[in-house]
Design a protein around this motif. Structure first.
Motif, PDB file in Angstrom:
ATOM      1  N   VAL A 175       0.840  -1.202   0.000  1.00 27.50           N
ATOM      2  CA  VAL A 175       0.000   0.000   0.000  1.00 27.50           C
ATOM      3  C   VAL A 175       0.873   1.250   0.000  1.00 27.50           C
ATOM      4  CG1 VAL A 175      -1.659   1.358   1.338  1.00 27.50           C
ATOM      5  CG2 VAL A 175      -1.985  -1.108   1.089  1.00 27.50           C
ATOM      6  N   ALA A 176       1.916   1.252   0.836  1.00 27.12           N
ATOM      7  CA  ALA A 176       2.821   2.397   0.877  1.00 27.12           C
ATOM      8  C   ALA A 176       3.497   2.617  -0.473  1.00 27.12           C
ATOM      9  CB  ALA A 176       3.872   2.188   1.973  1.00 27.12           C
ATOM     10  N   ALA A 177       3.865   1.527  -1.153  1.00 29.15           N
ATOM     11  CA  ALA A 177       4.505   1.643  -2.462  1.00 29.15           C
ATOM     12  C   ALA A 177       3.561   2.266  -3.484  1.00 29.15           C
ATOM     13  CB  ALA A 177       4.961   0.260  -2.946  1.00 29.15           C
ATOM     14  N   VAL A 178       2.272   1.939  -3.398  1.00 28.84           N
ATOM     15  CA  VAL A 178       1.286   2.542  -4.294  1.00 28.84           C
ATOM     16  C   VAL A 178       1.156   4.037  -4.006  1.00 28.84           C
ATOM     17  CG1 VAL A 178      -1.158   2.636  -4.911  1.00 28.84           C
ATOM     18  CG2 VAL A 178      -0.032   0.418  -4.652  1.00 28.84           C
ATOM     19  N   LEU A 179       0.963   4.386  -2.737  1.00 32.75           N
ATOM     20  CA  LEU A 179       0.717   5.785  -2.377  1.00 32.75           C
ATOM     21  C   LEU A 179       1.943   6.667  -2.580  1.00 32.75           C
ATOM     22  CD1 LEU A 179      -1.458   5.328   0.838  1.00 32.75           C
ATOM     23  CD2 LEU A 179      -2.200   5.630  -1.526  1.00 32.75           C
ATOM     24  N   GLU A 180       3.115   6.049  -2.549  1.00 29.74           N
ATOM     25  CA  GLU A 180       4.351   6.813  -2.775  1.00 29.74           C
ATOM     26  C   GLU A 180       4.744   6.858  -4.250  1.00 29.74           C
ATOM     27  OE1 GLU A 180       7.194   4.970  -0.203  1.00 29.74           O
ATOM     28  OE2 GLU A 180       6.088   5.511   1.621  1.00 29.74           O
ATOM     29  N   ASN A 185       1.593  -0.630 -12.188  1.00 30.54           N
ATOM     30  CA  ASN A 185       0.732  -1.568 -12.899  1.00 30.54           C
ATOM     31  C   ASN A 185      -0.706  -1.436 -12.391  1.00 30.54           C
ATOM     32  OD1 ASN A 185      -0.568  -4.544 -12.602  1.00 30.54           O
ATOM     33  ND2 ASN A 185       0.477  -4.327 -14.566  1.00 30.54           N
ATOM     34  N   PRO A 186      -1.690  -1.225 -13.277  1.00 32.07           N
ATOM     35  CA  PRO A 186      -3.047  -0.941 -12.809  1.00 32.07           C
ATOM     36  C   PRO A 186      -3.695  -2.067 -12.011  1.00 32.07           C
ATOM     37  CG  PRO A 186      -3.018  -1.262 -15.189  1.00 32.07           C
ATOM     38  CD  PRO A 186      -1.594  -1.163 -14.753  1.00 32.07           C
ATOM     39  N   SER A 187      -3.489  -3.313 -12.438  1.00 32.93           N
ATOM     40  CA  SER A 187      -4.083  -4.426 -11.695  1.00 32.93           C
ATOM     41  C   SER A 187      -3.483  -4.534 -10.300  1.00 32.93           C
ATOM     42  CB  SER A 187      -3.887  -5.741 -12.455  1.00 32.93           C
ATOM     43  OG  SER A 187      -4.574  -5.719 -13.685  1.00 32.93           O
ATOM     44  N   ALA A 188      -2.174  -4.306 -10.191  1.00 29.93           N
ATOM     45  CA  ALA A 188      -1.524  -4.352  -8.884  1.00 29.93           C
ATOM     46  C   ALA A 188      -2.031  -3.217  -7.993  1.00 29.93           C
ATOM     47  CB  ALA A 188      -0.012  -4.272  -9.047  1.00 29.93           C
ATOM     48  N   VAL A 189      -2.111  -2.011  -8.549  1.00 28.21           N
ATOM     49  CA  VAL A 189      -2.560  -0.860  -7.766  1.00 28.21           C
ATOM     50  C   VAL A 189      -3.983  -1.069  -7.264  1.00 28.21           C
ATOM     51  CG1 VAL A 189      -3.172   1.588  -7.902  1.00 28.21           C
ATOM     52  CG2 VAL A 189      -0.996   0.795  -8.857  1.00 28.21           C
ATOM     53  N   ALA A 195      -7.575  -4.855  -1.542  1.00 31.20           N
ATOM     54  CA  ALA A 195      -7.288  -5.820  -0.477  1.00 31.20           C
ATOM     55  C   ALA A 195      -7.137  -5.114   0.867  1.00 31.20           C
ATOM     56  CB  ALA A 195      -6.023  -6.606  -0.805  1.00 31.20           C
ATOM     57  N   ALA A 196      -6.488  -3.958   0.865  1.00 35.54           N
ATOM     58  CA  ALA A 196      -6.334  -3.201   2.102  1.00 35.54           C
ATOM     59  C   ALA A 196      -7.692  -2.762   2.647  1.00 35.54           C
ATOM     60  CB  ALA A 196      -5.437  -1.989   1.866  1.00 35.54           C
ATOM     61  N   ALA A 197      -8.592  -2.341   1.750  1.00 36.98           N
ATOM     62  CA  ALA A 197      -9.930  -1.942   2.186  1.00 36.98           C
ATOM     63  C   ALA A 197     -10.719  -3.143   2.684  1.00 36.98           C
ATOM     64  CB  ALA A 197     -10.669  -1.268   1.026  1.00 36.98           C
ATOM     65  N   ALA A 198     -10.592  -4.272   1.994  1.00 37.53           N
ATOM     66  CA  ALA A 198     -11.325  -5.475   2.384  1.00 37.53           C
ATOM     67  C   ALA A 198     -10.820  -6.055   3.696  1.00 37.53           C
ATOM     68  CB  ALA A 198     -11.226  -6.522   1.280  1.00 37.53           C
ATOM     69  N   LYS A 199      -9.548  -5.850   3.990  1.00 41.61           N
ATOM     70  CA  LYS A 199      -8.963  -6.388   5.223  1.00 41.61           C
ATOM     71  C   LYS A 199      -9.606  -5.779   6.463  1.00 41.61           C
ATOM     72  CE  LYS A 199      -4.515  -6.939   7.601  1.00 41.61           C
ATOM     73  NZ  LYS A 199      -3.071  -6.594   7.586  1.00 41.61           N
ATOM     74  N   ALA A 200     -10.134  -4.552   6.332  1.00 44.42           N
ATOM     75  CA  ALA A 200     -10.698  -3.843   7.477  1.00 44.42           C
ATOM     76  C   ALA A 200     -11.843  -4.618   8.132  1.00 44.42           C
ATOM     77  CB  ALA A 200     -11.171  -2.456   7.047  1.00 44.42           C
ATOM     78  N   ASP A 201     -12.608  -5.382   7.338  1.00 46.24           N
ATOM     79  CA  ASP A 201     -13.695  -6.185   7.913  1.00 46.24           C
ATOM     80  C   ASP A 201     -13.402  -7.673   7.813  1.00 46.24           C
ATOM     81  OD1 ASP A 201     -14.122  -6.775   5.265  1.00 46.24           O
ATOM     82  OD2 ASP A 201     -16.040  -5.744   5.102  1.00 46.24           O
ATOM     83  N   GLY A 202     -12.126  -8.008   7.741  1.00 41.41           N
ATOM     84  CA  GLY A 202     -11.738  -9.420   7.697  1.00 41.41           C
ATOM     85  C   GLY A 202     -12.103 -10.115   6.415  1.00 41.41           C
ATOM     86  N   PHE A 203     -12.251  -9.357   5.326  1.00 43.18           N
ATOM     87  CA  PHE A 203     -12.570  -9.897   4.002  1.00 43.18           C
ATOM     88  C   PHE A 203     -13.967 -10.526   3.934  1.00 43.18           C
ATOM     89  CE2 PHE A 203      -7.935 -10.307   4.622  1.00 43.18           C
ATOM     90  CZ  PHE A 203      -7.487  -9.446   3.641  1.00 43.18           C
TER      91      PHE A 203
END
Length: 220
Positions: A175-180, A185-189, A195-203
């Protein structure tokens, strides 16, 4: 926001939707090895003039964000000639086998590019890669319950894929690599941020692997 009045349409849930327009003509102006270029003439409405747009006619693609039991994700480095860069990406590939199930295609790409299998699949995100110039629709899966493809069954990677380098990365670092601005790559970004957003509620709110995908060219 001050100065912006909300209309009834914006107060409802936002959702992209089909918008059929009158197609006057369609022709293939370039046939390529992987995709073609199509020229369409159409009208926005009956009382408007004719518009012509050229775009890439694309079969669509799938991408996979593999996540291990420690919450790390697998990234791969691959050379991309149009931009002249080595990019850190996630496993991905074309849906160019007619009739192939989307998840089957994703599992094939995961095995071929990363020598990895997965027992649990969910949809992370669907997006258009460049809707102003291409019909390409991409679905990103989250793959968990990972295993290794047996040595004797591994795909022999050639050309640019022969240089692939694999690395496990903590999701927070990705996530830090994306924001920095270090990943492009669009699919990676999209996959990393989803995934970071989904992790907040345990997926727990992710869609199942077989969720409808009406935006894919075969479904439109």
């Amino acid at each position: 926001m001050p100065g912006i009045s909300e209309t009834p349409s914006t107060s409802r849930q936002v959702s992209d939707m089909p918008s059929p327009r009158r197609l006057l003509s369609s022709s293939t102006v370039y046939e390529g090895r992987i995709w073609d270029v199509v020229s369409d003439a159409f009208q926005l409405s009956e009382d408007t003039g004719t518009l012509v747009r050229d775009y890439i006619d694309h079969p669509g693609a799938v991408a996979v964000l593999p996540m291990n039991d420690d919450g790390e994700i697998l990234l791969l480095k691959q050379y991309r000639h149009p931009v002249g860069m080595d990019l850190w990406e996630i496993p991905a590939g074309l849906l160019d086998i007619e009739g192939e199930d989307f998840v089957v295609g994703a599992a094939r790409e995961l095995a071929e590019e990363a020598d990895v299998t997965a027992a649990t699949w969910n949809v992370l995100a669907d997006f258009f890669n460049s809707p102003g110039s291409s019909s390409e629709a991409i679905r990103i899966y989250l793959a968990r319950g990972l295993g290794e493809v047996p040595e004797a069954e591994r795909h022999v990677r050639t050309d640019e894929e022969a240089e692939i380098e694999l690395r496990w990365v903590p999701l927070s670092d990705a996530v830090a690599a994306v924001l920095e601005g270090r990943l492009h790559n669009p699919s990676a970004v999209v996959g990393i941020l989803a995934a970071a957003a989904a992790k907040a509620d345990g997926f727990t709110n992710l869609r199942p692997a077989d969720a409808p995908w009406p935006a894919h060219p075969s479904q439109r």
